[in-house]
Design a protein around this motif. Structure first.
Motif, PDB file in Angstrom:
ATOM      1  N   LYS A  53       0.844  -1.194   0.000  1.00 56.12           N
ATOM      2  CA  LYS A  53       0.000   0.000   0.000  1.00 56.12           C
ATOM      3  C   LYS A  53       0.883   1.250   0.000  1.00 56.12           C
ATOM      4  N   GLY A  56       0.122   5.254 -11.067  1.00 52.76           N
ATOM      5  CA  GLY A  56      -0.872   5.222  -9.995  1.00 52.76           C
ATOM      6  C   GLY A  56      -0.249   4.792  -8.680  1.00 52.76           C
ATOM      7  N   GLU A  78      -3.565   1.287  -3.673  1.00 52.98           N
ATOM      8  CA  GLU A  78      -4.527   1.683  -2.633  1.00 52.98           C
ATOM      9  C   GLU A  78      -4.656   0.571  -1.612  1.00 52.98           C
ATOM     10  N   ARG A 114      -5.590  -2.893  -5.840  1.00 48.55           N
ATOM     11  CA  ARG A 114      -6.412  -1.777  -6.306  1.00 48.55           C
ATOM     12  C   ARG A 114      -5.454  -0.614  -6.477  1.00 48.55           C
ATOM     13  N   ARG A 169      -4.905   3.319  -7.466  1.00 51.17           N
ATOM     14  CA  ARG A 169      -5.623   4.599  -7.550  1.00 51.17           C
ATOM     15  C   ARG A 169      -4.913   5.551  -8.506  1.00 51.17           C
ATOM     16  N   THR A 204     -10.554  10.727  -8.581  1.00 55.71           N
ATOM     17  CA  THR A 204      -9.727   9.542  -8.854  1.00 55.71           C
ATOM     18  C   THR A 204     -10.534   8.416  -9.501  1.00 55.71           C
ATOM     19  N   ASP A 254     -10.220   4.141  -9.135  1.00 48.29           N
ATOM     20  CA  ASP A 254      -9.542   2.962  -8.597  1.00 48.29           C
ATOM     21  C   ASP A 254      -9.795   1.794  -9.550  1.00 48.29           C
ATOM     22  N   ASP A 305      -8.890  -2.397 -10.426  1.00 49.36           N
ATOM     23  CA  ASP A 305      -8.335  -3.676  -9.959  1.00 49.36           C
ATOM     24  C   ASP A 305      -7.333  -4.160 -11.010  1.00 49.36           C
ATOM     25  N   ASN A 356     -18.467   7.958  -3.982  1.00 49.12           N
ATOM     26  CA  ASN A 356     -18.018   6.793  -4.755  1.00 49.12           C
ATOM     27  C   ASN A 356     -19.074   6.375  -5.764  1.00 49.12           C
ATOM     28  N   ARG A 358     -14.823   9.504  -6.622  1.00 47.01           N
ATOM     29  CA  ARG A 358     -13.990   8.316  -6.833  1.00 47.01           C
ATOM     30  C   ARG A 358     -14.774   7.312  -7.662  1.00 47.01           C
ATOM     31  N   HIS A 381     -14.901   3.619  -9.344  1.00 45.71           N
ATOM     32  CA  HIS A 381     -14.298   2.310  -9.101  1.00 45.71           C
ATOM     33  C   HIS A 381     -14.585   1.417 -10.286  1.00 45.71           C
TER      34      HIS A 381
END
Lengths: 103, 230
Positions: free
Chosen positions: A15, A41, A44, A70, A72, A89, A91, A93, B131, B184, B186
């Protein structure tokens, strides 16, 4: 790795580490979206080890397991003309074999 | 009769005892639109493959038609009300919220919900952070808590746009996010599934868990709207 067949690999990133996504375009089933390839990046969180979906897709075992993170990204890093706020941002995977340490 | 012939394709007398039946027979000649039947389009490649595999599995005795039907019924029984109960408890009980944020799968087992192989990752909307969830590659979605994804979630326009202009997309859902709030996005495309705990609206102080659950909608748990007290 279960049953001691292979010694579990320690994850390469922690992290907070800065990473860049490989800027490569191999054919086939890939789980890393184009828009983040070659981008910078920050890890996270470390999500654990999972079977590699890019192998599973073709009926292989998906092993060895891959570390999943993950990552970010700042929106401004991904898009030249991002119109939202500076702190926004995404995020994503991403599996370890798509990442390299950024200096 | 020239007009009549043009409209109907033939010349005849509409009067008489069979006029109504005749009119029905020829109703397609008029400018009426019918809703398409499901089977009107040719099945696509993967649809055909699905039928073929299903028939083979049944024929070879691996699965029964009844088992397949039951599995479909089970999937259909997964509804956003499951997620709403989980969110309501998180609003109600701060300790539960911490468990949920730490390990979604563990916390959702309190409600008998099993995420299968997927790792449920829970995101909390706060005063500072909003989010929103998407799967740009396909339609990964936390089915065990929200059921099947809505069409807009699977649409190319949502998937393509919400990553590059999330604030505009949210606006189209009626959700204005202040500039000071961080958005954010995802992108869910691997082994994780995301559930958003929306912001608990003002005016819900002292509400029971059940009453709280009643205002938690599917879309609020994807992060495109904020629940409100109507």
């Amino acid at each position: 790795m279960l049953f001691g067949v292979e010694v579990a690999m320690k994850q390469r990133f922690q992290k907070g580490d800065m990473v860049s996504v490989l800027n490569t375009h191999p054919p086939g089933h890939r789980r890393t979206p184009y828009y983040c390839r070659g981008k910078l990046g920050e890890i996270e969180r470390v999500c654990g080890e999972y079977k590699n979906p890019e192998e599973l897709a073709y009926g292989f075992s998906g092993e060895p397991f891959k570390w999943l993170y993950r990552v970010r990204f700042n929106q401004a890093e991904l898009w030249d003309h991002y119109s939202g706020s500076k702190g926004d941002t995404i995020d994503i995977d991403i599996y370890e074999h798509w990442l390299e340490a950024a200096t | 009769m020239a007009d009549e012939e043009e409209k109907h394709g033939h010349n005849h007398d509409h009067k008489g005892i069979d006029a109504d039946a005749h009119a029905l027979e020829h109703i397609h000649d008029h400018d009426r639109q019918f809703q398409a039947d499901i089977e009107d389009n040719e099945p696509e490649h993967y649809e055909l493959m699905t039928y073929a595999i299903k028939e083979l599995l049944v024929e070879k005795g691996h699965l029964s038609v009844d088992e397949i039907r039951r599995a479909q019924e089970k999937l259909d029984s997964w509804q956003p009300s499951r997620g709403a109960k989980i969110v309501a408890r998180a609003w109600f009980d701060p300790d539960y919220k911490q468990r949920l944020l730490k390990d979604g799968n563990e916390a959702m087992s309190d409600f008998g919900v099993d995420a299968g192989g997927a790792k449920l990752t829970v995101l909390e909307n706060t005063e500072d952070v909003h989010n929103v969830v998407v799967c740009t590659l396909c339609s990964c979605y936390p089915r065990s808590v929200l059921g099947l994804p809505p069409d807009w979630y699977r649409s190319k326009s949502y998937r393509a746009r919400v990553v590059i202009e999330p604030r505009e997309v949210l606006k189209e859902f009626g959700t204005d996010i202040d500039d000071e709030v961080t958005v954010r996005v995802h992108d869910s495309l691997a082994d994780l599934r995301y559930l958003v705990i929306p912001k608990r609206p003002k005016g819900t102080e002292g509400w029971s868990e059940d009453k709280l659950a009643s205002i938690v909608t599917r879309d609020s748990m994807v992060g495109v709207v904020n629940p409100s007290v109507s």
